[in-house]
Design a protein around this motif. Structure first.
Motif, short mmCIF file in Angstrom:
data_model
loop_
_atom_site.label_atom_id
_atom_site.label_comp_id
_atom_site.label_asym_id
_atom_site.label_seq_id
_atom_site.Cartn_x
_atom_site.Cartn_y
_atom_site.Cartn_z
N CYS A 144 0.73 -1.20 0.06
CA CYS A 144 -0.08 -0.10 -0.07
C CYS A 144 0.72 1.18 -0.21
O CYS A 144 2.13 1.15 0.34
CB CYS A 144 -0.79 -0.12 1.17
SG CYS A 144 -1.98 -1.54 1.39
N ASP A 145 0.18 2.39 -0.47
CA ASP A 145 1.05 3.42 -0.47
C ASP A 145 -0.01 4.71 -0.30
O ASP A 145 -1.32 4.40 -0.54
CB ASP A 145 1.78 3.75 -1.85
CG ASP A 145 3.01 4.89 -1.75
OD1 ASP A 145 2.97 5.42 -0.77
OD2 ASP A 145 3.68 4.82 -2.55
N TYR A 146 0.48 6.03 -0.31
CA TYR A 146 -0.23 7.13 -0.25
C TYR A 146 -0.13 7.79 -1.82
O TYR A 146 0.96 7.88 -2.33
CB TYR A 146 0.06 8.00 0.78
CG TYR A 146 -0.39 7.53 2.33
CD1 TYR A 146 -1.63 7.89 2.67
CD2 TYR A 146 0.55 6.70 3.01
CE1 TYR A 146 -1.98 7.22 3.86
CE2 TYR A 146 -0.04 6.04 4.25
CZ TYR A 146 -1.21 6.53 4.70
OH TYR A 146 -1.59 6.05 5.97
N MET A 147 -1.25 8.43 -2.28
CA MET A 147 -1.27 9.20 -3.16
C MET A 147 -2.10 10.37 -3.48
O MET A 147 -2.95 10.32 -2.75
CB MET A 147 -1.92 8.31 -4.62
CG MET A 147 -1.82 8.43 -5.97
SD MET A 147 -2.66 7.50 -7.22
CE MET A 147 -4.29 7.47 -6.41
N SER A 148 -1.31 11.32 -4.10
CA SER A 148 -2.33 12.73 -4.00
C SER A 148 -2.71 13.08 -5.58
O SER A 148 -1.86 12.69 -6.41
CB SER A 148 -1.30 13.88 -3.43
OG SER A 148 -0.18 13.89 -3.98
N TYR A 149 -3.80 13.90 -5.43
CA TYR A 149 -4.11 14.64 -6.84
C TYR A 149 -4.34 16.11 -6.60
O TYR A 149 -5.16 16.47 -5.76
CB TYR A 149 -5.30 13.84 -7.31
CG TYR A 149 -5.78 14.65 -8.53
CD1 TYR A 149 -5.11 14.39 -10.05
CD2 TYR A 149 -6.71 15.54 -8.73
CE1 TYR A 149 -5.45 15.29 -10.82
CE2 TYR A 149 -7.20 16.01 -9.76
CZ TYR A 149 -6.69 16.00 -11.08
OH TYR A 149 -7.01 16.59 -12.11
N SER A 150 -3.52 17.00 -7.19
CA SER A 150 -3.66 18.23 -6.96
C SER A 150 -3.09 18.97 -8.23
O SER A 150 -2.06 18.64 -8.90
CB SER A 150 -3.34 18.98 -5.77
OG SER A 150 -1.60 18.64 -5.62
N ASP A 151 -3.78 19.90 -8.72
CA ASP A 151 -3.00 20.72 -9.87
C ASP A 151 -2.94 20.07 -11.20
O ASP A 151 -2.04 20.25 -11.64
CB ASP A 151 -1.68 21.68 -9.44
CG ASP A 151 -2.10 22.64 -8.29
OD1 ASP A 151 -3.22 23.22 -8.16
OD2 ASP A 151 -1.18 22.79 -7.55
N GLY A 152 -3.77 19.05 -11.20
CA GLY A 152 -3.70 18.28 -12.58
C GLY A 152 -2.65 17.04 -12.65
O GLY A 152 -2.39 16.43 -13.38
N GLN A 153 -2.07 17.13 -11.34
CA GLN A 153 -1.02 16.14 -11.41
C GLN A 153 -1.45 14.84 -10.16
O GLN A 153 -2.00 15.25 -9.08
CB GLN A 153 0.48 16.57 -10.62
CG GLN A 153 0.82 17.71 -11.53
CD GLN A 153 1.38 17.30 -12.92
OE1 GLN A 153 1.99 16.23 -12.99
NE2 GLN A 153 0.95 18.02 -14.13
N LEU A 154 -0.81 13.65 -10.76
CA LEU A 154 -1.09 12.30 -9.90
C LEU A 154 0.26 11.92 -9.40
O LEU A 154 1.04 11.77 -10.24
CB LEU A 154 -2.02 11.39 -10.66
CG LEU A 154 -2.83 10.50 -9.77
CD1 LEU A 154 -3.76 10.91 -8.76
CD2 LEU A 154 -3.47 9.33 -10.88
N LEU A 155 0.17 11.68 -8.05
CA LEU A 155 1.63 11.31 -7.38
C LEU A 155 1.49 10.30 -6.56
O LEU A 155 0.86 10.62 -5.60
CB LEU A 155 2.34 12.72 -6.94
CG LEU A 155 3.66 12.57 -6.43
CD1 LEU A 155 4.96 12.15 -7.30
CD2 LEU A 155 4.16 13.56 -5.47
N LEU A 156 2.23 9.21 -6.56
CA LEU A 156 2.50 8.34 -5.35
C LEU A 156 3.73 8.94 -4.48
O LEU A 156 4.79 9.38 -4.92
CB LEU A 156 2.94 6.79 -6.06
CG LEU A 156 1.96 6.13 -6.61
CD1 LEU A 156 2.74 5.02 -7.33
CD2 LEU A 156 1.08 5.72 -5.63
N HIS A 157 3.36 8.88 -3.27
CA HIS A 157 4.27 9.59 -2.13
C HIS A 157 5.47 8.40 -1.86
O HIS A 157 6.53 9.09 -1.34
CB HIS A 157 3.53 9.32 -1.16
CG HIS A 157 2.52 10.81 -0.94
ND1 HIS A 157 1.68 11.16 0.06
CD2 HIS A 157 2.16 11.46 -2.02
CE1 HIS A 157 0.94 11.99 -0.32
NE2 HIS A 157 1.03 12.26 -1.60
N GLY A 158 5.64 7.03 -2.36
CA GLY A 158 6.57 6.29 -2.16
C GLY A 158 6.66 6.10 -0.50
O GLY A 158 7.87 5.58 -0.21
N ARG A 159 5.75 6.10 0.10
CA ARG A 159 5.61 5.71 1.62
C ARG A 159 5.10 4.29 1.55
O ARG A 159 3.88 4.17 2.29
CB ARG A 159 4.88 6.48 2.41
CG ARG A 159 5.55 7.94 2.41
CD ARG A 159 4.62 9.02 3.08
NE ARG A 159 3.71 8.57 4.10
CZ ARG A 159 2.71 9.31 4.49
NH1 ARG A 159 2.22 10.60 3.78
NH2 ARG A 159 1.98 8.96 5.55
#
Length: 814
Positions: free
Chosen positions: A139-154
């Protein structure tokens, strides 16, 4: 215990025998009023080359995106148009993980990939995501903001939060910051667990009396602490199926269950340490209208109300035996489920002479506090502030007896909807306010062949508004989500995800069609004369959901008369399709019901007249007849004027009784191309050279035509005999000359009992109860024209034997 029956029979405990014998009075199944085949312009599709299993969805309506999890990919799609990809992130397994997975016996290119299984919101921008990661969940955390999708790598350990096997069903739910999951916790998939991942992690016992080879389906949260007079706790409800322990059965019998746990459960102090002290389960009852094994729950949707006591679970059930093709939808009220758990009796295991355990109703006294109950005001008055304070006697009881004796009964006492045909797979439900000010629950139900059915219950009458094919190639719908605010349904499958509007009112072209559709989303707008959505608050609109009353509709325009030249000896085809699947076509000749005869054949596409002669001249009227509570609705669909010599000087352009005329060229183009192999007005008219009187060897031609007619009658008799013999099997599979070549795109969802709408009738076979579209629904029974009309064919293909017997399409064939 009585000895088992011989000859491979099975011995059932009395409660199960009664369950298998249950059946509704009458075997009538719901039929969609209209069927809409696949059309690109009505849908939005998203798929990406090389990516499969679009099975996980999360609606982020505040951000206007649909988060979509697939195999090794996560997408952010525009909620208004999912064909527009806003962002994507690709989460692939390492080469080492893939090799390790393959070394353990799994398929390297299929199972040893990272299938995204969990997507839950943490806050406005952050989500929690888990994947199978080549049978090593992570499992991991992921964020979506300003049109960008990013996996946090945690990355975190995903065992117990996400399944190892990407094709094993599971369920999960985020409540606050706690993740509730129901899955298997080992590589082999043999240890099921219901787990809460939090600071005080709690799980189920590894005992078959708790979970016995389960298939997890759905989880949801009910805020039962809100306005609770006794200080009760919130609950998490779990729906699943498992192998039953309580029945005497040679083979393992699967049953459907609902279970619950308390949100604040912390486990026991000595007994049930870090285990649920509130885990209880009960059987779900959804009896099909035919004797059968208990059906299996496939999907559940919670239609929430601001008062949680009025919330309702809608569940899809399918048979566990391959011999049945029935599916059902049952509704269960939250209060009914709660009552079984709070007040029902428990089952208890007892030893019998045959050295195995039999489950019977526990009739003794219950410990205090009640086993399986949450901490409430009564427990607090006894000095118990949380589950750690519960006495061992209460905990030992629920550890050994988590099963309730009583089953949860449906809200209506029987299934809301029963269909025969391709299995139902997924369901979502919308609450819609109609013109009458009432709220109606509209169900959207996915099927195993890529259709979505739209159904609603009107005062005990189940009505299926329509079914729409959302995938060009038939495939199971594996995920279904609803956005009430955006007005869209999102369907996921192995190959892609489809967006469909909750309503497409423009499909209904007339006032009567709009009203008879009985769609809560739509009404006939009188000023603009079109079927439109209710969203704009129309003041002058016609809608009749319960009755289907079209009396307020304006009078329709007269149907134009199509003039057709009748040439003796020719074969004529008069196209006309029923207005809906619930309607039947009635033909009139010179204002009288068309009499039965060997040369008149009715089929869903119209009327076929073989070997026309002078007495066949006249005015043919095709009417569609459909019943609703508001009465019988007659609608003229087509008018044909057959007369020798029409089309000569002064012949074309003449209508009758105020109906608009149509010239002969239009008549011929309308009558001809609808059905391949048949002609509308074949041959020249009497005033033209080359008429029938100039043909040679007329006696031989007439004899051939008579022979063709006799053979056609023999073919019809053979067809009827086959239908009588095999009843439920589609005719086209059994005819010796084989069925026609048909497009997969027009495969219907259900077997129909009525004459079909030609646009979607190809391949449909007659249902078991002609004229009875739905269980418990007597308001839409089909019109019986026995004695009035000619023989009916299910489709034009059913008379394909005429081609094999020398059916004459053109005079040149003679």
């Amino acid at each position: 215990m009585a000895p088992p029956l011989r000859g491979g029979s099975i011995l059932l405990a009395p409660p199960l025998f009664f369950l298998l014998s249950l059946g509704a009075l009458g075997s009538q199944y719901c039929v969609p009023r209209k069927t809409f085949p696949y059309q690109d312009e009505d849908l939005r599709l998203f798929r990406e080359e090389g990516v499969w299993n679009y099975s996980t969805m999360l609606l982020r309506e505040e951000q206007g995106v649909l988060m979509l999890g697939a195999r090794e990919a996560i997408y952010a799609l525009d909620l208004h148009n999912i064909s527009s990809k806003k962002a994507a992130v690709y989460w692939k397994v390492t080469r080492e993980k893939q090799k390790e997975c393959a070394y353990k016996g799994k398929q390297s290119e299929v199972e040893c990939r990272n299938y995204i299984q969990t997507l839950h919101p943490v806050n406005q921008t952050t989500m929690y995501v888990c994947g199978t990661n080549a049978f090593s969940p992570v499992c991991d955390y992921m964020s979506y903001s300003d049109g960008q999708l990013l996996l946090h790598g945690r990355q975190e350990e995903g065992k117990g939060k996400c399944p190892f096997d990407p094709f094993q069903r599971y369920s999960s739910l985020m409540v606050g910051s706690d993740l509730y999951s129901a899955t298997f916790i080992n590589f082999l998939g043999s240890e099921p667990v219901v787990l809460r991942s939090s600071q005080t992690a709690v799980r189920t016992e590894f005992k078959s009396s708790w979970l016995n080879e389960p298939t997890f389906v759905y989880m949801d949260h009910i805020p039962e602490s809100v306005d609770s007079a006794d200080g009760d706790d919130d609950k998490v409800y779990l729906f699943f199926s498992e192998k039953a322990m309580e029945y005497d059965f040679y083979s393992k019998l699967t049953v459907s269950r609902v279970a619950r746990v308390c949100k604040e459960d912390m486990g026991g102090q000595r007994t049930l340490q870090r285990k649920w002290t509130s885990f209880v389960k009960a059987r779900l009852d959804c009896s099909l209208p035919e004797p059968s094994l208990p059906p299996i729950v496939q999907d559940v949707f919670l239609l929430k109300d601001h008062n949680w006591r009025r919330s309702v679970f809608y569940a899809v059930f399918t048979p566990q035996s391959g011999s049945s093709r029935l599916s059902a939808v049952c509704a269960f009220s939250v209060t009914a489920v709660r009552e079984v758990f709070n007040e029902g009796k428990f089952k208890t295991p007892v030893a019998v002479e045959t050295s195995h355990v039999k489950w019977v109703m526990h009739s003794g006294e219950l410990p205090v506090p009640r086993p399986g109950a949450c901490i409430n005001n009564a427990a607090r008055r006894l000095g118990m502030g949380n589950s750690l304070d519960l006495p061992d006697k209460t905990l030992q009881f629920i550890r050994d007896r988590p099963l309730m004796d009583e089953a949860v009964r449906p809200l209506t006492g029987r299934p809301l909807l029963v269909t025969r045909g391709p299995a139902l797979t997924r369901i979502v439900v919308d609450s819609v306010r109609a013109l009458d000010g009432k709220e109606y629950a509209v169900m959207f139900i996915g099927t195993e062949n890529g259709f979505i059915q739209k159904a609603v219950n009107y005062e005990g009458e189940m009505f299926v508004i329509e079914e729409t094919q959302v995938y060009e190639d038939p495939q199971p719908i594996t995920t279904l989500r609803l956005s009430s605010t955006k007005g869209h349904v999102y369907a996921g499958s192995t190959s892609g995800v489809v967006q469909m509007p909750v309503s497409n009112c423009g499909r209904q072209r007339s006032c009567s069609d709009c009203v008879l559709a009985r769609d809560p989303y739509c009404a006939w707008d009188l000023p603009t004369a079109r079927c439109a959505s209710l969203g704009s608050g129309r003041s002058a609109a016609v809608q009749s959901l319960v009755e289907g009353d079209t009396s307020k509709c304006p009078q329709p325009e007269p149907v134009p008369v199509i003039e057709v030249t009748l040439v003796p000896g020719n074969n004529l085809q008069l196209p006309c399709s029923a207005a809906s699947n619930l309607a039947q076509v009635h033909w009139l000749l010179s204002d009288r019901p068309l009499g039965a005869g060997p040369r008149y054949y009715q089929y869903p596409g119209g009327l076929l007249l073989l070997n026309a002669s002078g007495p066949d001249a006249g005015r043919y009227v095709c009417r569609s007849v459909e019943r609703a509570r508001g009465g019988t609705h007659n609608r003229t669909l087509a008018v044909y004027l057959l007369a020798p010599g029409l089309g000569g000087p002064g012949g074309a352009g003449k209508g009758q009784e105020g109906e608009a005329p149509v010239d002969k060229a239009v008549a011929n183009s309308t009558a001809g191309p609808d059905i391949p192999g048949a002609t509308a007005a074949k041959g020249p008219g009497p005033a033209e050279p080359g008429g029938p009187e100039t043909q040679t060897d007329g006696g031989r031609v007439a004899g051939l035509r008579v022979a063709v007619g006799v053979l056609a009658l023999l073919c019809l008799a053979l067809t009827a005999a086959l239908l009588w013999k095999v009843k439920r099997e589609p005719l086209l599979r059994l005819l010796p000359w084989g069925g026609p070549r048909e497009s997969k795109a027009k495969t219907p969802v259900t077997e129909y009992a009525q004459v079909q709408n030609h646009a979607a009738s190809e391949g449909k076979t007659a249902g078991e109860a002609p004229g009875s579209p739905c269980l418990g629904n007597n308001h839409h029974s089909g019109v019986d024209f026995k004695g009035n009309g000619p023989p009916h064919f299910t489709s034009m293909r059913d008379i394909s034997c005429l081609d094999g017997l020398g059916y004459i399409n053109d005079e040149s064939e003679i």
